[in-house]
Structure formats: structure tokens, C-alpha cells
Motif scaffolding. Sequence first.
Motif, PDB file in Angstrom:
ATOM      1  N   ALA A  74       0.837  -1.208   0.000  1.00  8.77           N
ATOM      2  CA  ALA A  74       0.000   0.000   0.000  1.00  8.77           C
ATOM      3  C   ALA A  74       0.868   1.253   0.000  1.00  8.77           C
ATOM      4  CB  ALA A  74      -0.941  -0.007   1.207  1.00  8.77           C
ATOM      5  N   LEU A  75       1.948   1.235   0.772  1.00  9.37           N
ATOM      6  CA  LEU A  75       2.872   2.377   0.784  1.00  9.37           C
ATOM      7  C   LEU A  75       3.592   2.503  -0.544  1.00  9.37           C
ATOM      8  CD1 LEU A  75       4.432   4.668   2.154  1.00  9.37           C
ATOM      9  CD2 LEU A  75       5.941   2.939   3.172  1.00  9.37           C
ATOM     10  N   TYR A  76       4.032   1.391  -1.098  1.00  5.75           N
ATOM     11  CA  TYR A  76       4.808   1.440  -2.341  1.00  5.75           C
ATOM     12  C   TYR A  76       3.981   1.994  -3.503  1.00  5.75           C
ATOM     13  CZ  TYR A  76       8.148  -1.651   0.069  1.00  5.75           C
ATOM     14  OH  TYR A  76       9.062  -2.187   0.949  1.00  5.75           O
ATOM     15  N   VAL A  77       2.729   1.574  -3.630  1.00  4.19           N
ATOM     16  CA  VAL A  77       1.941   2.077  -4.757  1.00  4.19           C
ATOM     17  C   VAL A  77       1.676   3.572  -4.609  1.00  4.19           C
ATOM     18  CG1 VAL A  77       0.880  -0.177  -5.222  1.00  4.19           C
ATOM     19  CG2 VAL A  77      -0.310   1.459  -3.731  1.00  4.19           C
ATOM     20  N   ALA A  78       1.534   4.051  -3.364  1.00  6.21           N
ATOM     21  CA  ALA A  78       1.336   5.491  -3.145  1.00  6.21           C
ATOM     22  C   ALA A  78       2.601   6.263  -3.495  1.00  6.21           C
ATOM     23  CB  ALA A  78       0.926   5.753  -1.697  1.00  6.21           C
ATOM     24  N   LEU A  79       3.758   5.728  -3.090  1.00 10.03           N
ATOM     25  CA  LEU A  79       5.016   6.407  -3.399  1.00 10.03           C
ATOM     26  C   LEU A  79       5.262   6.445  -4.905  1.00 10.03           C
ATOM     27  CD1 LEU A  79       7.344   4.954  -0.584  1.00 10.03           C
ATOM     28  CD2 LEU A  79       6.393   7.262  -0.714  1.00 10.03           C
ATOM     29  N   ALA A  80       4.945   5.345  -5.588  1.00 13.44           N
ATOM     30  CA  ALA A  80       5.113   5.318  -7.043  1.00 13.44           C
ATOM     31  C   ALA A  80       4.167   6.309  -7.707  1.00 13.44           C
ATOM     32  CB  ALA A  80       4.865   3.898  -7.569  1.00 13.44           C
ATOM     33  N   GLU A  81       2.924   6.350  -7.231  1.00 15.40           N
ATOM     34  CA  GLU A  81       1.943   7.285  -7.782  1.00 15.40           C
ATOM     35  C   GLU A  81       2.396   8.733  -7.565  1.00 15.40           C
ATOM     36  OE1 GLU A  81      -0.796   6.771  -9.469  1.00 15.40           O
ATOM     37  OE2 GLU A  81      -1.820   8.708  -9.363  1.00 15.40           O
ATOM     38  N   ALA A  82       3.031   8.992  -6.414  1.00 15.14           N
ATOM     39  CA  ALA A  82       3.495  10.351  -6.116  1.00 15.14           C
ATOM     40  C   ALA A  82       4.728  10.727  -6.932  1.00 15.14           C
ATOM     41  CB  ALA A  82       3.796  10.474  -4.619  1.00 15.14           C
ATOM     42  N   GLY A  83       5.452   9.725  -7.448  1.00 15.17           N
ATOM     43  CA  GLY A  83       6.610  10.022  -8.275  1.00 15.17           C
ATOM     44  C   GLY A  83       7.959   9.765  -7.631  1.00 15.17           C
ATOM     45  N   TYR A  84       7.978   9.022  -6.530  1.00  7.13           N
ATOM     46  CA  TYR A  84       9.266   8.745  -5.874  1.00  7.13           C
ATOM     47  C   TYR A  84      10.119   7.758  -6.671  1.00  7.13           C
ATOM     48  CZ  TYR A  84       8.044  11.287  -1.626  1.00  7.13           C
ATOM     49  OH  TYR A  84       7.730  12.296  -0.739  1.00  7.13           O
ATOM     50  N   THR A  87       6.636   3.505 -11.702  1.00  9.91           N
ATOM     51  CA  THR A  87       5.610   2.513 -11.376  1.00  9.91           C
ATOM     52  C   THR A  87       6.027   1.101 -11.824  1.00  9.91           C
ATOM     53  OG1 THR A  87       4.455   3.039 -13.447  1.00  9.91           O
ATOM     54  CG2 THR A  87       3.717   4.174 -11.458  1.00  9.91           C
ATOM     55  N   GLU A  88       6.887   1.034 -12.827  1.00  7.29           N
ATOM     56  CA  GLU A  88       7.353  -0.283 -13.290  1.00  7.29           C
ATOM     57  C   GLU A  88       8.091  -1.035 -12.178  1.00  7.29           C
ATOM     58  OE1 GLU A  88       7.730   2.527 -14.872  1.00  7.29           O
ATOM     59  OE2 GLU A  88       6.605   2.249 -16.750  1.00  7.29           O
ATOM     60  N   ASP A  89       8.673  -0.296 -11.238  1.00  8.88           N
ATOM     61  CA  ASP A  89       9.396  -0.936 -10.131  1.00  8.88           C
ATOM     62  C   ASP A  89       8.485  -1.828  -9.298  1.00  8.88           C
ATOM     63  OD1 ASP A  89      11.442   0.604 -11.070  1.00  8.88           O
ATOM     64  OD2 ASP A  89      11.886   1.611  -9.160  1.00  8.88           O
ATOM     65  N   LEU A  90       7.176  -1.513  -9.288  1.00  6.39           N
ATOM     66  CA  LEU A  90       6.251  -2.281  -8.453  1.00  6.39           C
ATOM     67  C   LEU A  90       6.243  -3.759  -8.837  1.00  6.39           C
ATOM     68  CD1 LEU A  90       3.258   0.251  -8.404  1.00  6.39           C
ATOM     69  CD2 LEU A  90       4.849  -0.233  -6.521  1.00  6.39           C
ATOM     70  N   MET A  91       6.508  -4.032 -10.097  1.00  4.08           N
ATOM     71  CA  MET A  91       6.510  -5.428 -10.557  1.00  4.08           C
ATOM     72  C   MET A  91       7.718  -6.198 -10.040  1.00  4.08           C
ATOM     73  SD  MET A  91       3.706  -5.884 -12.190  1.00  4.08           S
ATOM     74  CE  MET A  91       2.896  -4.732 -11.073  1.00  4.08           C
ATOM     75  N   MET A  92       8.600  -5.507  -9.326  1.00  6.17           N
ATOM     76  CA  MET A  92       9.789  -6.156  -8.742  1.00  6.17           C
ATOM     77  C   MET A  92       9.635  -6.361  -7.239  1.00  6.17           C
ATOM     78  SD  MET A  92      11.711  -6.798 -11.269  1.00  6.17           S
ATOM     79  CE  MET A  92      13.275  -7.198 -10.492  1.00  6.17           C
ATOM     80  N   LEU A  93       8.428  -6.211  -6.721  1.00  9.23           N
ATOM     81  CA  LEU A  93       8.198  -6.398  -5.277  1.00  9.23           C
ATOM     82  C   LEU A  93       8.727  -7.759  -4.821  1.00  9.23           C
ATOM     83  CD1 LEU A  93       6.797  -5.589  -2.572  1.00  9.23           C
ATOM     84  CD2 LEU A  93       4.757  -6.752  -3.433  1.00  9.23           C
ATOM     85  N   ARG A  94       9.508  -7.709  -3.760  1.00  9.79           N
ATOM     86  CA  ARG A  94      10.054  -8.910  -3.106  1.00  9.79           C
ATOM     87  C   ARG A  94      10.984  -9.725  -4.005  1.00  9.79           C
ATOM     88  NH1 ARG A  94       6.829 -11.515   1.735  1.00  9.79           N
ATOM     89  NH2 ARG A  94       5.917  -9.656   2.674  1.00  9.79           N
ATOM     90  N   ARG A  95      11.481  -9.124  -5.086  1.00 14.67           N
ATOM     91  CA  ARG A  95      12.443  -9.819  -5.931  1.00 14.67           C
ATOM     92  C   ARG A  95      13.857  -9.572  -5.405  1.00 14.67           C
ATOM     93  NH1 ARG A  95      10.336 -11.158 -11.018  1.00 14.67           N
ATOM     94  NH2 ARG A  95       8.135 -11.673 -10.695  1.00 14.67           N
TER      95      ARG A  95
END
Length: 285
Positions: A74-84, A87-95
Motif C-alpha cells: 500500500a505504501l509502495y503504490v502510493a510512493l510510485a503514484e506520487a513520483g518517488y 511505477t514499473e518498479d512495483l513489478m519487482m516487489l520482493r524480488r
Amino acid sequence: MKEKISQLEEKARRLRVAIVKTLHKSQSGHTGGSLSAIDMICALYFHKMRHNPEEPAWEGRDRFVLSKGHAAPALYVALAEAGYFPTEDLMMLRRLGSHLQGHPDSKGTPGVDVCTGSLGQGLSMANGMALGFKLDGKENRVYALLGDGELQEGQIWEAAMAAGHYKTDNLCALVDSNGLQIDGDVSRVMNVSSISDKFRAFGWNVIEIDGHCLHGICTALDAAERHKGAPTAIVATTVKGKGVSIFENKASYHGVTPNDQELPVALRCLGCDCEELENQERIGA
């Protein structure tokens, strides 16, 4: 305000879609608590908090502590949406090698202020930061998001006592009270009610809200900032797995991710149109 709330509601929907897609891709992580907390995180990052994605270490920013660190998606998607970060990085969660670990890592992820994950410790860290800002005469505010199951940890109440004693009115704790933890009903595992009365007993200002009403969340956050002389606890009644009917109010989806059959069902629950479903098929390929 009405138009802004509508925009936040649409943003929260998109963030839920991102959570579901991210967890399906990773096949590891926490679905229920991420979906129950996302409306509050949305309101914090896109309504209330002072922060700058272009300067994550800006000293004037408010701080956010995700004490229930397992809700990191939940935090990661908000940070990606904000521009930190992209968004492509989200597909690397827990990799392996990814900066998006299973729990927030302030040393690796832009925008994450504190490493969390061991439940019960976040409010103490938030209280320390808030006290430090007050001693330095700074206007930064600190927000901590707690789970109701997490309130079974004794350290939470030591921190609550200290915050009430030192009147850290620049501290706001939000409680994601969805009533479920990994082993079942919070009330059966170890009853923590009344949450509001407990915080009041330690001298906190308490506001009770529906944790999925963006208008109510924003109004409570604004009221918390205006309240002086005591920290504020926003006790939010939520639904574990909110937004996806097959996940809602089920402890079994605490730490289970959507499978291939559940993903399209979840996306349709979240109002995804044909284009978004096609994009999912492309991402999942």
C-alpha cells in the motif's frame, strides 16, 4: 472540496488496482491489510502531508511511519503514484535485488522514512521523531499507521503513555481497525477494545471515523492538525480486503496474494475497464 474528494476516491481505486497487480506478480505479500489501509495512505500522501518526491530527504517534510510494515504494498503504490520511483518498479516487489522489500526499508526505497516490520515499534519511533521536532522548534508533523492486531503489543501502550505525557500534538496515529489478524478475529485472539477509550486514558485526542470515507479521513486529518496540547489518534473502522468482494472480511487473505483465477475477478471488482484488463494481461505475460 467535493471535486477533490472525487479525485481522491478515483486515485484510491487506481491504487487498489496497483496493489492487486503488484501482489499477483510477486506471489508473496499481504493483500487484506494493504487494501484496508490504502484509503488512509491515499489521504495522507495526496491531501495532507507536506512532502516532495523530487527531494525525498527534504528536511521540511512530514514523516510517515508504516508501523504495520507488512502492508508495504500500500505504501509502495502510493510512493510510485506520487513520483518517488517508476511505477514499473512495483513489478519487482520482493524480488532479489529489488529496492521494494517485503517490509519498508528506508535505506533502499526513496520516500520511506523508517524501516518497519516488527510490529509494535512504529509508534515509539514516531513519538521520538515528533518529540525531536518539537524540541527543535520545527513544524514537521509525524503520522503513524497502526493495525488493530498490532495493538496487542505492549510497546504500543508505552509509546501512547509517553506521547500523552509529553503532549506531542504534532503526532497523529491512525489505527486501521479491520477486526482481523492472521490468526482470526482480533477480539478472539486478544481483545483490544475499546481502542478509543485506551487512547483517551493516556491523554490522547481521539477521532473515530469510517476508514474508507475519504471525506471523513481528510476532515479528521485536518482536525488533528488543529488540535493542540495532545497527540491525536484517528481510530478508523475498516474492512480487510476492502474493494474486492472475494477478499473482504477474510483472515485467510491476510498474507495470501491473488492467484491467476482471482486476479481478473479482483480487477473487475475494482471497476477496471477492458483496456486495464488487457494491460494486465500484457504485464502478466
